[in-house]
Design an enzyme around this catalytic site. Structure first.
Site, short mmCIF file in Angstrom:
data_model
loop_
_atom_site.label_atom_id
_atom_site.label_comp_id
_atom_site.label_asym_id
_atom_site.label_seq_id
_atom_site.Cartn_x
_atom_site.Cartn_y
_atom_site.Cartn_z
N LYS A 120 0.76 -1.29 -0.01
CA LYS A 120 0.12 -0.11 -0.12
C LYS A 120 0.77 1.33 0.02
O LYS A 120 0.60 2.35 -0.57
CB LYS A 120 -0.74 -0.17 1.21
CG LYS A 120 -1.75 -1.38 1.13
CD LYS A 120 -2.97 -0.84 0.03
CE LYS A 120 -4.08 -1.76 0.09
NZ LYS A 120 -5.20 -1.57 -1.05
N GLU B 92 -10.06 5.63 2.72
CA GLU B 92 -10.81 4.51 3.33
C GLU B 92 -9.79 3.56 3.52
O GLU B 92 -8.72 3.48 3.16
CB GLU B 92 -11.82 4.14 2.23
CG GLU B 92 -11.32 3.11 1.10
CD GLU B 92 -10.25 3.99 0.44
OE1 GLU B 92 -10.14 4.89 0.24
OE2 GLU B 92 -9.16 3.04 -0.23
N SER C 213 1.62 -9.50 -1.10
CA SER C 213 1.30 -8.00 -0.98
C SER C 213 1.47 -7.53 0.41
O SER C 213 1.90 -6.51 0.50
CB SER C 213 -0.22 -8.15 -1.34
OG SER C 213 -0.88 -8.72 -0.79
#
Lengths: 396, 267
Positions: free
Chosen positions: A88, A110, A376
């Site tokens: 991220k 969000e 990830s």
């Protein structure tokens, strides 16, 4: 598709937005196009990605897991080693830097599992900006540690109690905030979803994953990988992995959350089981009922618990360039434990979906072949959830 | 001429502006909806907007969100909605506008949905998440069937307003404030300015209705004085409905509507 001018990937994408947001979206697109080619901006982002976030991430040959499966070589793209513990940060550093250049004073975001919220809070802390994060109430409980982390990093977390109280409702609430505070607020969307230009911008910031895979595999074997695999919720780590490889011969597989099974109501496999529709500013595949009402989703991983998917994935599915498979909660827990015990790497439950698929593919492939799985995120945030699952199912 | 055009023409001969009222069908329940609409009509509403619930109403504030959820939980479906519209239509000729989100129409197919709605008695549509860029198929499907009412915002540029005017029919929906429906910010100078600006651009070609946060007779009076051709009141009605017992619904809705309508009659 390099840069779709109208924001369309085939029939998908576009801008289905309240009129109040139009000037904000236009301002964003204008600035993104300006800065993405700007040398100073690129240099600055590159600096933060290397020195702050820890790029490039290793491409690790998972020898033990490979031997367990007895087929193709499995490589892990270690996004879990990035600062914050997930891919991220690639996107939040890019967008927060852009917001700063745009003189935006307030950042909203969000979050589902909390990883994007944490990555936003980190990027804003280091760049000296204020951030507020919307998070589904259900997720604030499932991922309490991430709520603490965001608070400590100086971000204000708003639990969202409307609708299904998960990621989709957090996005609704963030959009409502943006409509209300459109003048000074930057909406830092965390996945490759939403109205144009978000899907393409998030893809571009995440494409560093696929670019590095290409370079690293070339060095290792002088070719592109035979297969790449990534998990898909909104689909940001997946599109970042896939996009640089779309024009090669690499087989590409996205893995959705099949939850308790595609035949049950409890899954989030939008591309495998959904139909076309409009949500959160985009035309894409959705999980919806026969009246066009978006349905509630389920996944053991909060980060994949989303009834839509990035529009470029919808396009890659319809053009048959990428195969979209799914993994059930049971398969995911197995994969989670397998990677943990064979390699000593605790994967995020989201990433464990990709591991589950990789194990299936490896078993069926030749030893000479190579599979790259994007890991990830790391699974520290999930150990409580997994423990709960294991004690409930008495399977340790 | 559509029912909406005729209504504005009729009001203009009487030197009146339009009161447009919004309610959510199926809130608090299906049977109450009819009493509520009767109250609106008795009170003098000129146009009635009927909300159809959507699971993800991202342009709506808490009041309409809640009404949406209640209505969905009550089992409101497209078919039952159209049945209510038919009942209303059998009692009145008032223009009826359907307000919902794009996916509801897209999912059934624009042409299919719009023709069903038209048959039931709907005269126009408002879709707050439909932008003019994505509206081609929607507009073509609605042509000669129903009015397509688009929204503009105080921050919409002049050149864009011109495009929106070309795509809109019935009236233009001017969002009064930055925010979701029902937002309480008081009357802003930028809104009054926007009304004047938009009027200059439309030049009488299409009426302008002002909505979002309009909740009292004073609000109505001020927006009308600023030049609005219509005012749209929604969340205030839902709040009133929420606290009114069923047997006084029609009566209380009538008197609140009257208090608002009074402000639209020019002396």
């Amino acid at each position: 598709m390099k840069y779709p001018k109208d924001g369309k990937f085939g029939e998908f994408g576009g801008k289905y937005i309240p009129e109040t947001l139009v000037p904000a979206i236009e301002e964003l697109e204008e600035n993104y196009l300006k800065f993405k080619e700007n040398k100073e901006f690129k240099k600055e982002l590159d600096y933060y990605l290397k020195q702050y976030a820890g790029r490039p991430t290793p491409l690790y040959y998972a020898k033990n897991l490979t031997e367990k499966c007895g087929g193709a070589k499995i490589y892990l793209k270690r996004e879990d080693l990035l600062h914050g513990g997930a891919h991220k940060i690639n996107n939040t550093l890019g967008q927060a830097l852009l917001a700063k250049k745009m003189n935006k004073k307030r950042i909203i975001a969000e979050t589902g599992a909390g990883q994007h919220g944490v990555a936003t809070a980190m990027a804003c802390a280091v760049l000296g900006m204020k951030s507020e994060v919307y998070m589904g109430y259900k997720d604030t409980i499932r991922q309490k540690l991430n709520v603490y982390r965001m608070n400590m990093l100086g971000s204000k977390v708003h639990p969202v109690k409307s609708g299904s109280k998960t990621l989709k409702d957090a996005i609704n609430e963030a959009i409502r905030d943006w409509i209300t505070n459109v003048e000074d607020t930057y909406y830092l969307l965390g996945s490759a979803v939403g109205p144009h230009p978000y899907p393409v911008m998030v893809r571009d910031f995440q494409s560093v994953i696929g670019e590095e895979i290409k370079t690293q595999m070339k060095k290792l074997s002088n070719k592109t990988p035979d297969t790449v695999i990534a998990c898909v919720g909104g689909g940001s780590n997946a599109i970042g992995t896939f996009y640089p490889l779309v024009d090669t011969n690499t087989e590409i597989i996205g893995v959705e959350a099949a939850g308790k099974g595609l035949k049950s109501k409890y899954h989030s496999a939008t591309l495998s089981a959904g139909s076309k529709g409009v949500l959160h500013g985009m035309m894409t595949y959705l999980l919806q009922d026969d009246e066009g009402q978006v349905t509630e989703t389920h996944s053991i991983s909060a980060g994949l618990d989303y009834p839509g998917v990035g529009p470029e994935h919808a396009y890659l599915k319809d053009t048959n360039r990428v195969k979209y498979h799914s993994a059930t909660d049971v398969e995911v827990i197995d994969a989670f434990l397998m990677l943990t015990r064979t390699e000593g790497i605790i994967p995020a439950l989201e990433s464990a979906h990709a591991i589950a698929e990789a194990m299936k593919v490896a078993r069926k492939s030749k030893k000479s072949e190579s599979i790259v799985v994007t890991l990830s995120g790391r699974g520290d945030k999930d150990v409580e959830e997994v423990q709960r699952y294991l004690s409930k199912n008495d399977k340790n | 001429m559509t029912r909406i055009n005729e209504k504005f023409a009729e009001l203009s001969t009487k030197n009146e502006k339009a009161l447009i009222t919004y309610i959510m069908v199926g809130y608090p329940n299906e049977s109450a909806t009819l009493s509520i609409v009767r109250g609106l009509i008795k009170g003098g509403a000129d146009i009635v907007e009927l909300g159809f619930p959507f699971s993800d109403p991202l342009a709506d504030g808490p009041v309409i969100q809640n009404a949406s959820t209640v209505s969905l939980n009550n089992g409101t479906k497209i078919k039952s909605f159209f049945n209510i519209v038919k009942k209303i239509r059998s009692e009145t000729d008032i223009p009826l506008v359907l307000m919902t989100y794009t996916n509801i129409l897209y999912h059934k197919g624009y042409t299919n949905f719009i023709s069903e709605a038209k048959k039931a008695g709907i005269d126009g549509f408002i879709l707050p998440d439909m932008s003019i860029e994505e509206s081609k198929e929607y507009i073509e499907s609605a042509k000669n069937m129903a009015d397509t009412i688009f929204l503009i915002s105080p921050n919409t540029t002049k050149s864009r307003i011109e495009k929106i005017v070309k795509t809109s029919s019935g009236f233009l929906y001017l969002v009064a404030v930055y925010g979701t429906t029902g937002i309480k910010t008081g009357i802003q100078n930028y809104t009054l300015k926007a009304i004047k600006e938009v009027k200059k651009i439309t030049n009488g070609k299409i009426p302008i209705g002002v909505g979002f946060g309009v909740s009292t007779p004073e609000d109505v009076q001020k927006y009308i004085a600023a030049g609005a051709d219509a005012v749209i009141v929604g969340s205030a009605f839902l709040k009133l409905i929420e606290k009114t017992p069923k047997n006084s619904l029609e009566k209380n809705i009538t008197s609140f509507t009257k208090s608002l309508k009074k402000q639209t009659i020019l002396k």
